[in-house]
Design a protein around this motif. Structure first.
Motif, PDB file in Angstrom:
ATOM      1  N   GLN A 131       0.809  -1.220   0.000  1.00 14.63           N
ATOM      2  CA  GLN A 131       0.000   0.000   0.000  1.00 14.63           C
ATOM      3  C   GLN A 131       0.845   1.274   0.000  1.00 14.63           C
ATOM      4  O   GLN A 131       0.321   2.371  -0.208  1.00 14.63           O
ATOM      5  N   LEU A 132       2.125   1.137   0.212  1.00 18.31           N
ATOM      6  CA  LEU A 132       2.988   2.308   0.369  1.00 18.31           C
ATOM      7  C   LEU A 132       3.349   2.925  -0.984  1.00 18.31           C
ATOM      8  O   LEU A 132       3.866   2.255  -1.872  1.00 18.31           O
ATOM      9  N   LEU A 133       3.059   4.226  -1.134  1.00 21.04           N
ATOM     10  CA  LEU A 133       3.418   4.960  -2.353  1.00 21.04           C
ATOM     11  C   LEU A 133       4.809   5.574  -2.227  1.00 21.04           C
ATOM     12  O   LEU A 133       5.675   5.351  -3.062  1.00 21.04           O
ATOM     13  N   PHE A 134       4.997   6.354  -1.172  1.00 19.39           N
ATOM     14  CA  PHE A 134       6.297   6.990  -0.957  1.00 19.39           C
ATOM     15  C   PHE A 134       6.421   7.391   0.512  1.00 19.39           C
ATOM     16  O   PHE A 134       5.439   7.426   1.253  1.00 19.39           O
ATOM     17  N   VAL A 135       7.652   7.692   0.894  1.00 13.95           N
ATOM     18  CA  VAL A 135       7.961   8.097   2.266  1.00 13.95           C
ATOM     19  C   VAL A 135       8.710   9.421   2.201  1.00 13.95           C
ATOM     20  O   VAL A 135       9.636   9.589   1.406  1.00 13.95           O
ATOM     21  N   LYS A 136       8.303  10.341   3.058  1.00 13.24           N
ATOM     22  CA  LYS A 136       8.956  11.652   3.108  1.00 13.24           C
ATOM     23  C   LYS A 136       9.576  11.866   4.475  1.00 13.24           C
ATOM     24  O   LYS A 136       8.942  11.622   5.512  1.00 13.24           O
ATOM     25  N   ALA A 137      10.812  12.324   4.495  1.00 12.73           N
ATOM     26  CA  ALA A 137      11.510  12.590   5.753  1.00 12.73           C
ATOM     27  C   ALA A 137      11.098  13.940   6.319  1.00 12.73           C
ATOM     28  O   ALA A 137      10.891  14.908   5.582  1.00 12.73           O
ATOM     29  N   ASP A 138      10.975  13.980   7.646  1.00 14.17           N
ATOM     30  CA  ASP A 138      10.675  15.230   8.337  1.00 14.17           C
ATOM     31  C   ASP A 138      11.454  15.226   9.646  1.00 14.17           C
ATOM     32  O   ASP A 138      10.907  14.904  10.707  1.00 14.17           O
ATOM     33  N   GLY A 139      12.751  15.525   9.564  1.00 14.11           N
ATOM     34  CA  GLY A 139      13.614  15.460  10.726  1.00 14.11           C
ATOM     35  C   GLY A 139      13.790  14.019  11.183  1.00 14.11           C
ATOM     36  O   GLY A 139      14.182  13.151  10.406  1.00 14.11           O
ATOM     37  N   GLU A 158       6.855  10.623   7.014  1.00 19.36           N
ATOM     38  CA  GLU A 158       5.455  10.603   6.613  1.00 19.36           C
ATOM     39  C   GLU A 158       5.256   9.465   5.628  1.00 19.36           C
ATOM     40  O   GLU A 158       5.902   9.445   4.565  1.00 19.36           O
ATOM     41  N   LEU A 159       4.395   8.527   5.954  1.00 16.61           N
ATOM     42  CA  LEU A 159       4.087   7.402   5.075  1.00 16.61           C
ATOM     43  C   LEU A 159       2.817   7.718   4.308  1.00 16.61           C
ATOM     44  O   LEU A 159       1.742   7.883   4.916  1.00 16.61           O
ATOM     45  N   THR A 160       2.919   7.822   2.991  1.00 14.29           N
ATOM     46  CA  THR A 160       1.737   8.046   2.163  1.00 14.29           C
ATOM     47  C   THR A 160       1.340   6.719   1.541  1.00 14.29           C
ATOM     48  O   THR A 160       2.109   6.128   0.784  1.00 14.29           O
ATOM     49  N   LYS A 161       0.120   6.265   1.891  1.00 16.40           N
ATOM     50  CA  LYS A 161      -0.326   4.935   1.484  1.00 16.40           C
ATOM     51  C   LYS A 161      -1.636   5.034   0.711  1.00 16.40           C
ATOM     52  O   LYS A 161      -2.362   6.026   0.801  1.00 16.40           O
ATOM     53  N   THR A 162      -1.928   3.997  -0.046  1.00 12.32           N
ATOM     54  CA  THR A 162      -3.179   3.914  -0.781  1.00 12.32           C
ATOM     55  C   THR A 162      -3.862   2.602  -0.464  1.00 12.32           C
ATOM     56  O   THR A 162      -3.227   1.554  -0.383  1.00 12.32           O
ATOM     57  N   ASN A 163      -5.155   2.689  -0.265  1.00  8.98           N
ATOM     58  CA  ASN A 163      -5.980   1.497  -0.077  1.00  8.98           C
ATOM     59  C   ASN A 163      -7.177   1.641  -0.993  1.00  8.98           C
ATOM     60  O   ASN A 163      -8.165   2.279  -0.655  1.00  8.98           O
ATOM     61  N   GLY A 164      -7.033   1.077  -2.195  1.00 15.41           N
ATOM     62  CA  GLY A 164      -8.027   1.357  -3.230  1.00 15.41           C
ATOM     63  C   GLY A 164      -7.802   2.750  -3.745  1.00 15.41           C
ATOM     64  O   GLY A 164      -6.712   3.102  -4.190  1.00 15.41           O
ATOM     65  N   ASN A 165      -8.831   3.600  -3.645  1.00 14.68           N
ATOM     66  CA  ASN A 165      -8.698   4.993  -4.068  1.00 14.68           C
ATOM     67  C   ASN A 165      -8.540   5.930  -2.871  1.00 14.68           C
ATOM     68  O   ASN A 165      -8.553   7.151  -3.038  1.00 14.68           O
ATOM     69  N   GLN A 166      -8.405   5.392  -1.681  1.00 13.75           N
ATOM     70  CA  GLN A 166      -8.282   6.195  -0.480  1.00 13.75           C
ATOM     71  C   GLN A 166      -6.812   6.406  -0.123  1.00 13.75           C
ATOM     72  O   GLN A 166      -6.046   5.460   0.004  1.00 13.75           O
ATOM     73  N   ILE A 167      -6.419   7.669   0.017  1.00 10.79           N
ATOM     74  CA  ILE A 167      -5.053   8.028   0.357  1.00 10.79           C
ATOM     75  C   ILE A 167      -4.977   8.394   1.831  1.00 10.79           C
ATOM     76  O   ILE A 167      -5.793   9.178   2.337  1.00 10.79           O
ATOM     77  N   THR A 168      -4.018   7.826   2.514  1.00 14.52           N
ATOM     78  CA  THR A 168      -3.809   8.151   3.926  1.00 14.52           C
ATOM     79  C   THR A 168      -2.338   8.496   4.150  1.00 14.52           C
ATOM     80  O   THR A 168      -1.457   8.004   3.440  1.00 14.52           O
TER      81      THR A 168
END
Length: 302
Positions: free
Chosen positions: A201-209, A213-223
């Motif tokens: 489900q993982l699209l990409f990961v962004k560093a913040d110190g 931040e884990l950006t994931k997709t489950n179907g068409n829902q982004i979390t």
């Protein structure tokens, strides 16, 4: 044998070419002017009857080179203004490009016709014969120059690793094709902050110190979830998943989820089907990104 035209290739949206964008338009017009001037001076491609000339041949070549360059500059300058106000979009198609180039060649032919009285001492300057001849010559030479410039551009962009040349085909592969399971348990420095993750489900990961931040997709829902772990620490725990690539100092991307690549030699932008958020590929990572993409493609698609 029936002549076949790949209509889908002509009408599919592509990124608006940088050569026509406002910041590069003067440079493009200058290149067109220089190439046409040099070509005309060296080869004299069309018949010239010297007694009819009103001026030196160099100045005639200068005018014939300047005219299409100015038309290109003014025409695409106006087109950029209209597109910005009306469409608010950078989408473009090859059919649009060929149509606009055809209009420019027609205008260049008309311009050459209207300059005849300035250049040639001929009583038939305003005849239909010379109108057709000037338009025909512009299309013959213009089509040659257009494809010469496109091939040259293709070569230099390919040397830079441009995504307009890189034939990016979405990998669209699930982790079950790899040797690792899709469920991942991630250890952090603080035990109560440990968490499990469905890697599919993982699209990409962004560093913040010291967080990610884990950006994931489950179907068409982004979390998006925030976890207390550095990107470097997280990356060290997903080495069993070869589809993740550190494309930027602050980004880690799932290569199997990337749908489209855009940008230039200064950096790429990665797009995804599920979200409008774009992930950057830094300039230093362009070559590595291209090579890594080819490795994944050869391993999982070829």
């Amino acid at each position: 044998m029936r002549f076949y035209i790949n209509k889908a290739h002509l009408i599919n949206n592509i990124d608006y070419p940088t050569r026509y964008q406002s910041e590069n338009l003067l440079k493009s017009a200058g290149i067109v002017f220089a190439i046409i001037l040099i070509f005309l001076l060296l080869f004299k491609p069309f018949g010239v009857y010297d007694p009819e000339l009103r001026m030196h041949y160099f100045f005639i070549c200068f005018l014939h080179a300047l005219s299409p360059a100015l038309i290109l500059l003014v025409y695409f300058g106006g087109l950029n203004y209209i597109r910005k106000r009306k469409y608010q979009s950078e989408n473009w198609t090859l059919f649009e490009e060929y149509l606009q180039i055809g209009v420019i060649l027609l205008l260049a032919g008309l311009s050459s016709f209207f300059m005849r009285d300035l250049i040639y001492n001929n009583t038939n300057n305003w005849s239909w014969h010379y109108l057709w001849e000037e338009i025909r010559n512009c299309f013959v030479a213009g089509i040659f120059f257009y494809f010469f410039l496109r091939l040259s551009s293709f070569y230099f962009e390919s040397k830079k690793g441009s995504p307009f040349v890189l034939q990016f085909i979405q990998l669209n592969i699930k982790s079950k094709t790899t040797d690792a399971a899709s469920k991942l348990y991630v250890n952090t420095q603080v035990k109560q902050d440990n968490f499990s993750l469905d890697i599919d489900q993982l699209l990409f990961v962004k560093a913040d110190g010291n967080y990610i931040e884990l950006t994931k997709t489950n179907g068409n829902q982004i979390t998006t979830e925030v976890k207390r772990i550095s990107l470097t620490q997280f990356e060290a725990q997903i080495t069993d998943y070869p589809n993740f690539f550190r494309c930027h100092r602050t980004y880690l991307v799932n290569m199997f989820k990337v749908e489209k690549v855009s940008g230039n030699s200064q950096g790429y932008l990665l797009s995804f089907h599920e979200t409008t958020i774009k992930v950057p590929v830094s300039r230093k990572q362009i070559e590595s990104f291209n090579n890594y993409y080819q490795q994944l493609r050869n391993k999982y698609i070829a």
